[in-house]
Design an enzyme around this catalytic site. Sequence first.
Site, short mmCIF file in Angstrom:
data_model
loop_
_atom_site.label_atom_id
_atom_site.label_comp_id
_atom_site.label_asym_id
_atom_site.label_seq_id
_atom_site.Cartn_x
_atom_site.Cartn_y
_atom_site.Cartn_z
N ALA A 64 0.83 -1.21 0.00
CA ALA A 64 0.00 0.00 0.00
C ALA A 64 0.86 1.26 0.00
CB ALA A 64 -0.91 0.00 1.23
N ARG A 94 -2.29 7.24 -11.61
CA ARG A 94 -3.43 7.33 -12.53
C ARG A 94 -4.69 7.89 -11.86
NH1 ARG A 94 -2.36 1.18 -14.24
NH2 ARG A 94 -1.28 1.31 -12.25
N ARG A 111 -27.25 19.17 13.87
CA ARG A 111 -25.78 19.14 13.84
C ARG A 111 -25.28 18.37 15.04
NH1 ARG A 111 -24.78 25.25 13.53
NH2 ARG A 111 -22.60 24.65 13.82
C1 UD1 Z 1 -0.34 -4.93 -10.53
C2 UD1 Z 1 0.34 -6.17 -11.12
C3 UD1 Z 1 -0.46 -6.67 -12.30
C4 UD1 Z 1 -1.87 -7.01 -11.86
C5 UD1 Z 1 -2.53 -5.82 -11.16
C6 UD1 Z 1 -3.81 -6.27 -10.47
C7 UD1 Z 1 2.74 -5.88 -10.72
C8 UD1 Z 1 4.06 -5.54 -11.32
N1 UD1 Z 1 1.70 -5.82 -11.52
O1 UD1 Z 1 -0.31 -3.92 -11.52
O2 UD1 Z 1 0.15 -7.85 -12.84
O3 UD1 Z 1 -2.65 -7.41 -12.95
O4 UD1 Z 1 -1.67 -5.27 -10.14
O5 UD1 Z 1 -4.53 -5.22 -9.95
O6 UD1 Z 1 2.72 -6.22 -9.56
N2 UD1 Z 1 2.85 -0.63 -4.51
C9 UD1 Z 1 3.76 -0.45 -3.50
N3 UD1 Z 1 5.02 -0.06 -3.80
C10 UD1 Z 1 5.44 0.14 -5.09
C11 UD1 Z 1 4.50 -0.05 -6.12
C12 UD1 Z 1 3.21 -0.44 -5.80
O7 UD1 Z 1 3.44 -0.63 -2.32
O8 UD1 Z 1 6.60 0.48 -5.27
C13 UD1 Z 1 1.47 -1.01 -4.17
C14 UD1 Z 1 0.45 0.03 -4.57
O9 UD1 Z 1 0.21 0.93 -3.50
C15 UD1 Z 1 -0.78 -0.80 -4.93
C16 UD1 Z 1 -0.23 -2.15 -5.30
O10 UD1 Z 1 1.11 -2.17 -4.87
O11 UD1 Z 1 -1.66 -0.94 -3.83
C17 UD1 Z 1 -0.30 -2.41 -6.81
O12 UD1 Z 1 0.40 -1.43 -7.50
P1 UD1 Z 1 -0.10 -0.83 -8.88
O13 UD1 Z 1 0.87 0.18 -9.31
O14 UD1 Z 1 -1.52 -0.45 -8.79
O15 UD1 Z 1 0.05 -2.13 -9.82
P2 UD1 Z 1 -0.67 -2.37 -11.22
O16 UD1 Z 1 0.02 -1.59 -12.28
O17 UD1 Z 1 -2.13 -2.24 -11.08
CA CA Z 2 -3.43 -1.60 -9.42
#
Ligand code: UD1
Ligand code: CA
Length: 461
Positions: A11, A17, A337
């Site tokens: 998280a 995005r 309130r």
């Molecule tokens: C990720 C998956 C993808 C999957 C999708 C499902 C990877 C590389 N890709 O992509 O295969 O289909 O989720 O929803 O894992 N986060 C961190 N630290 C970081 C980066 C991210 O804690 O450095 C956390 C974010 O807060 C988030 C989660 O990881 O809650 C997922 O990250 P996000 O960037 O949304 O991954 P997706 O591109 O959606």
């Molecule tokens: Ca995601």
Amino acid sequence: MKSPLNVVILAAGLGTRMKSKRAKVLHRAGGLSLIEHVVASAAQITASRNITVVLGHQSDQVKALVSPSGVRFAEQKEQKGTGHALLTCRRALASTPGLVVVLYGDCPLLAPATLQELVRRQSASPAAATVITTRLADPSGYGRIVFDQRGEVRAIVEHKAATPEQLAIPFINSGIYCFRADLLWKHLGKIRTDNPAHEYYLTDIVEILARAGHRVAAMEVPNSRELLGINTRAELAEVDRIFRERKVRELMRDGVTIEKPETVTIDAPVRIAPDTIVEPFAQILGRTKIGEDCRIGACSVIRDSTLAAGVEIAPFTSIADSQIETGARIGPFARLRGGSRIGANARIGNFVELKNTRFAAGAKANHLAYLGDAEIGESTNIGAGTITCNYDGVSKHRTRIGKDAFVGSNSTLVAPIDIGKGSYIGAGSVITDPVPPDALALGRARQVVKKGWAAKRKKKQ
Ligand code: UD1
Ligand code: CA
């Protein structure tokens, strides 16, 4: 002995995005932040001390939201990808055998039963890991699961890095995995950043395990809605809609009548007893509790309040942090309130505002009044246009009115002031001195009548 089950929730990301100043997991759907939903699902499969939330962006706010549940935290100072995020837990968790479930903080609809099934399958399987997948008609944005001829997972390729053939794969990576702890921590450090985003992709662990000769299994979930990840505001709205739909269905199943349920907004923690009727466009929010046989009027907004049985809220009423006893009728167009307490069978009518006021049983304020920092006794009648002047520009003062009093219309009650039980206030009075019980108080200029004055004036013209 059952092997320990650790859950890690990633998280730390900002969620670019979302185009928001706020970290993505702080955004709300169904009345709770995304991270609260995910922590609640995780808490269904393991003790909260075995849950680690990886924090990064706005870590203080995220921590404040979920620390009451007793989870642990890890810090990812720089967000270099999901693989890097999980590595922040390696030191703390690597010595614990058993299983590690990894969840993403932006996937809040996940049903606890699905997680239980994931853990059950992985425990019973010789595989190094099990990944949850589903088939999507439009898989764009998600990583794709690449299977080999034997039906085992060979790799996960991110959308951005996928070939045209891989983009045609309908099986998506949900981002929910269950790993054998020893193999996960042994191989996790091998993830590299050789991808278009130069990030450490957690998804690469699958290929690393497969190449090392380990099996990775997939578990397909038929209800793909529960795997929806939130990356954009449109997806947030869609997930919110699903939560709202779930909540009204649960309430209707349990005996609440909801008219035009698709228009109603009810937060996840709200409780409503059977035979209460909720009219269209009502919003019932926060920790609100509503007893049975109530009616919640159309377009009313009720937040963090408690309503006993048989309370009637007429349309367009706004209520926050208040308590309402049985049989009271409020609205239409009333505003309660913070800190208002309405006694049994009391009446608060249109354009009446209360703040931090105790309004005892059977009292009435039927039209146009402001009652702030006041105590209104039992069965007292507050006339239309009554105003408590509770603020002198520096501090707030209290107005106390005893029971069975009658406050005439358009009275101005200058606080601090005491008005005794059974007393009368003449209409249009400005009351600045205490009124003893059973007295009549008049605080206005005596009327003057000049006979024939108007006729004389007209003649002069
Ligand atoms: C990720 C998956 C993808 C999957 C999708 C499902 C990877 C590389 N890709 O992509 O295969 O289909 O989720 O929803 O894992 N986060 C961190 N630290 C970081 C980066 C991210 O804690 O450095 C956390 C974010 O807060 C988030 C989660 O990881 O809650 C997922 O990250 P996000 O960037 O949304 O991954 P997706 O591109 O959606
Ligand atoms: Ca995601």
